[in-house]
Design a protein around this motif. Sequence first.
Motif: not given
Length: 423
Positions: A63-65, A68-69, A73-75
């Motif tokens: 997600l970071f890649k 979708k930060a 962060n939620v995860l």
Amino acid sequence: MLQVSFIRENKDEVIKALAKRNMDATSMIDEVVTLDEDRRKIQTELDNTLAESNTLSKEIGNLFKSGKAQEANVLKEKTTQLKEASKSLGEALNSTADKLNDLLYKIPNIPNTIVPSGSTDADNEEVYREGDIPTLHDGAMPHWDLAKKYDIIDFELGNKITGAGFPVYKGKGARLQRALIAYFLDKNTEAGYTEYQLPHLVNEASGFGTGQLPDKEGQMYHVTEDNLYLIPTAEVPGTNIFRDVVLNENDLPVAITGYTPCFRREAGSYGAHVRGLNRLHQFDKVEILRVEHPDSSYVALDGMVEHVKTILKELKLPYRILRLCGGDLGFTSALTYDFEVFSTAQDKWLEISSVSNFETFQANRLKLRFKNSTGKNELAHTLNGSSLALPRVLAGILENYQTPDGIRIPEVLKPYTGFDIID
């Protein structure tokens, strides 16, 4: 130590077998099964939690890649919760495993099916007897009086130096002791046993490995500052040679022998039956130990019994062999044969050897395994026997070989003693 899987799969049979020891093990076995179920349930939950955490960690990275930060962060918050859950589950798993192991250490071995039922030594089964009981001359003495008459063992001096149960052997008495040790070791090495010189103190892990701890903790001398124990028998250091060892199948059998002094508190011992050499706090013993394939351990046990018989035949001492009943069986043993020599002057039988098969009980504690023909690790069987304990053998020789002119030396020992008679 009994294997949990065996208890779980044979619960009723285990309870029935332990009843031969005159114990109702129902509650202990039920608790083992319950703790094991809890342990496996917690382990499964922990494994699932860790797997989920690992999956989420990979997803967060992706997600970071992908930029979708916010979603990442939620995860991350969820993985934090999973880590906390994993920590709690790990602590619960360790606690449950410790409780299970503590309980398993308290459960004795299952008696072999041929072990007779019974509560005390009076119920032991005599399986063999050999040798003529000699007729002694008028005025024959028990060994403690002979020891004083011929000045070969000084019980009072031992009491002065240390305390009761620590005799001092002198002159021909000391020479006879040394002769017996050398003779026993020679007989054992001739029979294929490799001689070892072993430590006289062991650590706590060694005591647990062979089953002296926690069962016989009160009978062992404890060096508290170093947390070491004086050995009650060479079985303890000898068998612990193989702790955490994986042997190859073609390494079996392993057969070793060793002489050591032995130290036993024998708390509460008193009365006529402990006079002289009948029961001591320090004594000498030569031991034989075997590590065997499970398929051949009972053939090996019979061979050990025959080996001890040959020694007693050569000493020409009257003896008998008893198969111990369930109530008299040692904590770790599946089957034990006791040898007793007849003390003519005392008119009683004296135990001089125990020969036992522990099956996998000690090996499970020791993690002593061998790699079988399929490449799988399998628990070995351990066996041990006294070959022989010296005090009561010496008592038998002194009493049965006494004459009006002195104490004759058994023919087989003369090359070792260098003298024919104690006079």
